[in-house]
Structure formats: structure tokens, C-alpha cells
Design a protein around this motif. Structure first.
Motif, PDB file in Angstrom:
ATOM      1  N   PRO A 126       0.800  -1.222   0.000  1.00 15.11           N
ATOM      2  CA  PRO A 126       0.000   0.000   0.000  1.00 15.11           C
ATOM      3  C   PRO A 126       0.846   1.292   0.000  1.00 15.11           C
ATOM      4  O   PRO A 126       0.295   2.367   0.253  1.00 15.11           O
ATOM      5  CB  PRO A 126      -0.762  -0.104   1.319  1.00 15.11           C
ATOM      6  CG  PRO A 126       0.236  -0.721   2.248  1.00 15.11           C
ATOM      7  CD  PRO A 126       1.026  -1.697   1.392  1.00 15.11           C
ATOM      8  N   THR A 127       2.155   1.167  -0.276  1.00 18.89           N
ATOM      9  CA  THR A 127       3.025   2.351  -0.196  1.00 18.89           C
ATOM     10  C   THR A 127       2.512   3.502  -1.051  1.00 18.89           C
ATOM     11  O   THR A 127       2.515   4.661  -0.626  1.00 18.89           O
ATOM     12  CB  THR A 127       4.458   1.976  -0.628  1.00 18.89           C
ATOM     13  OG1 THR A 127       4.940   0.936   0.235  1.00 18.89           O
ATOM     14  CG2 THR A 127       5.377   3.176  -0.540  1.00 18.89           C
ATOM     15  N   ARG A 128       2.055   3.183  -2.265  1.00 25.66           N
ATOM     16  CA  ARG A 128       1.571   4.230  -3.162  1.00 25.66           C
ATOM     17  C   ARG A 128       0.391   4.974  -2.555  1.00 25.66           C
ATOM     18  O   ARG A 128       0.278   6.190  -2.663  1.00 25.66           O
ATOM     19  CB  ARG A 128       1.186   3.609  -4.508  1.00 25.66           C
ATOM     20  CG  ARG A 128       0.615   4.582  -5.534  1.00 25.66           C
ATOM     21  CD  ARG A 128       1.640   5.633  -5.930  1.00 25.66           C
ATOM     22  NE  ARG A 128       1.142   6.454  -7.015  1.00 25.66           N
ATOM     23  CZ  ARG A 128       1.600   7.661  -7.299  1.00 25.66           C
ATOM     24  NH1 ARG A 128       2.575   8.175  -6.569  1.00 25.66           N
ATOM     25  NH2 ARG A 128       1.111   8.352  -8.300  1.00 25.66           N
ATOM     26  N   TRP A 129      -0.500   4.233  -1.895  1.00 21.75           N
ATOM     27  CA  TRP A 129      -1.670   4.865  -1.275  1.00 21.75           C
ATOM     28  C   TRP A 129      -1.266   5.753  -0.096  1.00 21.75           C
ATOM     29  O   TRP A 129      -1.842   6.819   0.114  1.00 21.75           O
ATOM     30  CB  TRP A 129      -2.659   3.796  -0.832  1.00 21.75           C
ATOM     31  CG  TRP A 129      -3.088   2.885  -1.934  1.00 21.75           C
ATOM     32  CD1 TRP A 129      -3.060   3.154  -3.287  1.00 21.75           C
ATOM     33  CD2 TRP A 129      -3.581   1.547  -1.807  1.00 21.75           C
ATOM     34  NE1 TRP A 129      -3.519   2.071  -3.988  1.00 21.75           N
ATOM     35  CE2 TRP A 129      -3.846   1.068  -3.122  1.00 21.75           C
ATOM     36  CE3 TRP A 129      -3.833   0.722  -0.725  1.00 21.75           C
ATOM     37  CZ2 TRP A 129      -4.355  -0.206  -3.360  1.00 21.75           C
ATOM     38  CZ3 TRP A 129      -4.343  -0.545  -0.953  1.00 21.75           C
ATOM     39  CH2 TRP A 129      -4.595  -1.011  -2.256  1.00 21.75           C
ATOM     40  N   ILE A 130      -0.286   5.305   0.655  1.00 21.29           N
ATOM     41  CA  ILE A 130       0.227   6.115   1.764  1.00 21.29           C
ATOM     42  C   ILE A 130       0.787   7.421   1.220  1.00 21.29           C
ATOM     43  O   ILE A 130       0.503   8.508   1.734  1.00 21.29           O
ATOM     44  CB  ILE A 130       1.309   5.337   2.540  1.00 21.29           C
ATOM     45  CG1 ILE A 130       0.706   4.111   3.227  1.00 21.29           C
ATOM     46  CG2 ILE A 130       1.995   6.245   3.562  1.00 21.29           C
ATOM     47  CD1 ILE A 130       1.736   3.185   3.842  1.00 21.29           C
ATOM     48  N   ASP A 131       1.606   7.329   0.158  1.00 21.72           N
ATOM     49  CA  ASP A 131       2.245   8.520  -0.406  1.00 21.72           C
ATOM     50  C   ASP A 131       1.222   9.527  -0.919  1.00 21.72           C
ATOM     51  O   ASP A 131       1.504  10.732  -0.978  1.00 21.72           O
ATOM     52  CB  ASP A 131       3.189   8.127  -1.546  1.00 21.72           C
ATOM     53  CG  ASP A 131       4.414   7.378  -1.064  1.00 21.72           C
ATOM     54  OD1 ASP A 131       4.677   7.379   0.160  1.00 21.72           O
ATOM     55  OD2 ASP A 131       5.118   6.787  -1.905  1.00 21.72           O
TER      56      ASP A 131
END
Length: 263
Positions: A126-131
Motif C-alpha cells: 500500500p506504499t503508493r496509497w500512503i504517499d
């Protein structure tokens, strides 16, 4: 304590709340531990994320030469529908492009300021969503290459936004929506060659950010115009630091700048 290093996007851990880390060559900072403390930020130079030279940053952390020459800054990065590695066609470096483009990609819906469609490599969930500062997200399709993800995003952009309003995201001016219903409604617009990759049965991912005070009127810190700033850190959301005086600082858009951090 003073830390000196080149800014790159904060590393994260998917916990509740999200944990953030600034990583320099010889140090790292657990940014969550700095909440309610005064942080000084001073621009002291540049370091291109590709060639490493002290040159003014043009875009995405790269100097102008690297931005137009290196495969890590190809047009297909921002426009995945331009990917051609699946055809064996080179843009700037076919081996690199095969490595990145010919792997599983996700087309997703994320709700940060509004519901938007986006593309990311599967390994970046989910890194992209966090960013992006999304408080909820869900996968729509999982495809074997970047091109198929790109043409799906293009097809869906006529029916759902593909941009985040960063001010609304930082102000937490959001509402919960049923992303499963959104996904279902968008299914009919998915390109025919992608329909077999539709994700039928999964649930929303929810994310919580370490913010104690949201800005009322966020004002962006520009280190080119104001190379020295200090303020009390009140939150972290997306790749932004949020300060008590409503100043917000986007780490991602300042990649490649060498700073001194006084904490």
C-alpha cells in the motif's frame, strides 16, 4: 541535533498510524517522534538522484540532463499507457524498461481528497496509497504489465478523477465512500483485453495518518524562495510535513535538494 542529507521520499511502515522515516546516507530519522517539536529546514545544495552531481533539480529529483536522458524518468513513468517493453520496443533502455514494466501492476481507486483512479506496481501496495494521503483504497484490476494498467487508467479517467486535490487532502476535507460500489460501477468501462483481470472479491484498505492538527489554509514551503524555515511539526500525511502555522512541506516534490535539518 543537526542532520544533513539529500531529500528522498520518506520511507513508510503500514501501521496504525503510518510510521515515517527520512533516510540519509549516514542517518535516518523516525519522523513520528518529532511531532510537537520544532524542526528547522535549510537548503544547502542539490544532489541529482541519478548522476549525484550538485546541479539544480529540474523534475522528480533529477537534474535537467538526467531527466531527459535516463530511463528512470521516461514518459511512461507518468503515463503508463506509453509503455512498450511488452512489444520489445525500447524507449531509453529496454532492459530497465522490461524490469519495471513487465511485472504485475495494479489499477486502484483511492480516496484522499476525492475518489481517483491510479496505477502502481503490485509491490508498491500500500506504499503508493500512503504517499498519496489516501484514507481508503481498493484494487480494481491486477494485470501482468504496465501497458495494460495504463490503458485501463485512461479508459476510466473519463468516469472518475485521476488527480488528488492536495489542499483538500491535507485539510482532511474528505468523506467516506463505498469503494466496492465505485469499483462495481466502473467495471463496464474497463477495456475488453483487461476484463479477465478484474478483481472481484477484496475489501477496502484503510489507512490512518499521524496528524494532530490539520491546516486550515495550507501554504506550501518552497525552499527555492525560502531556503530557511522553522516550525512546530503537527502532522505527517502523504509525503507532507504539516506545521503548526499551516505551512506544509512536500518531501517528494523536493527530492534532490540537500538540506540541514535541525531537530
Amino acid at each position: 541535533m543537526v542532520y544533513t542529507g539529500v531529500l528522498t521520499k520518506m520511507q513508510t511502515e503500514f501501521l496504525e498510524p503510518i510510521q515515517y522515516y527520512l533516510v540519509f546516507d549516514n542517518d535516518f530519522i523516525h519522523v513520528n517522534q518529532l511531532l510537537n517539536k520544532t524542526i528547522g529546514i535549510k537548503r544547502v545544495g542539490y544532489q541529482c538522484l541519478s548522476c549525484g552531481l550538485d546541479r539544480p533539480i529540474f523534475r522528480q529529483g533529477f537534474c535537467k540532463s538526467c531527466f531527459f536522458d535516463k530511463p528512470v524518468a521516461g514518459d511512461w513513468i507518468m503515463r503508463p499507457e506509453l509503455s512498450t517493453a511488452h512489444l520489445g520496443k525500447e524507449d531509453r533502455d529496454l532492459e530497465y524498461e522490461k524490469k519495471v514494466q513487465l511485472q504485475p501492476h495494479i489499477v486502484y481507486l483511492a480516496n484522499s481528497s476525492n475518489v481517483k483512479v491510479g496505477v502502481t506496481r503490485k509491490t508498491q501496495v500500500p506504499t503508493r496509497w500512503i504517499d498519496q494521503g489516501a484514507h481508503e483504497a481498493i484494487e480494481i484490476v491486477e494485470v501482468p504489465n504496465r501497458y495494460l494498467a495504463g490503458i485501463t487508467e485512461v479508459a476510466l479517467k473519463d468516469h472518475v478523477a485521476d488527480k488528488t486535490n492536495w489542499r483538500k487532502m491535507l485539510k482532511n476535507d474528505i468523506e467516506d465512500v463505498d469503494l466496492i460500489e465505485w469499483r462495481s460501477n466502473l467495471k463496464v468501462f474497463i477495456p475488453e483485453e483487461v476484463t479477465d483481470y478484474f478483481v472481484e472479491n477484496n475489501s477496502e484498505t484503510h489507512l490512518a495518518f499521524p496528524v494532530e492538527q490539520y491546516p486550515i489554509k495550507p501554504k506550501s514551503l518552497n525552499l527555492e524562495k525560502m531556503p530557511n524555515y522553522a516550525g512546530i511539526l503537527k502532522g505527517i500525511k502523504g509525503q507532507y510535513l504539516i506545521f503548526e502555522d499551516d505551512t506544509v512541506f512536500n518531501i517528494r516534490s523536493n527530492e534532490g535538494i540537500v538540506v540541514e535539518l535541525n531537530v
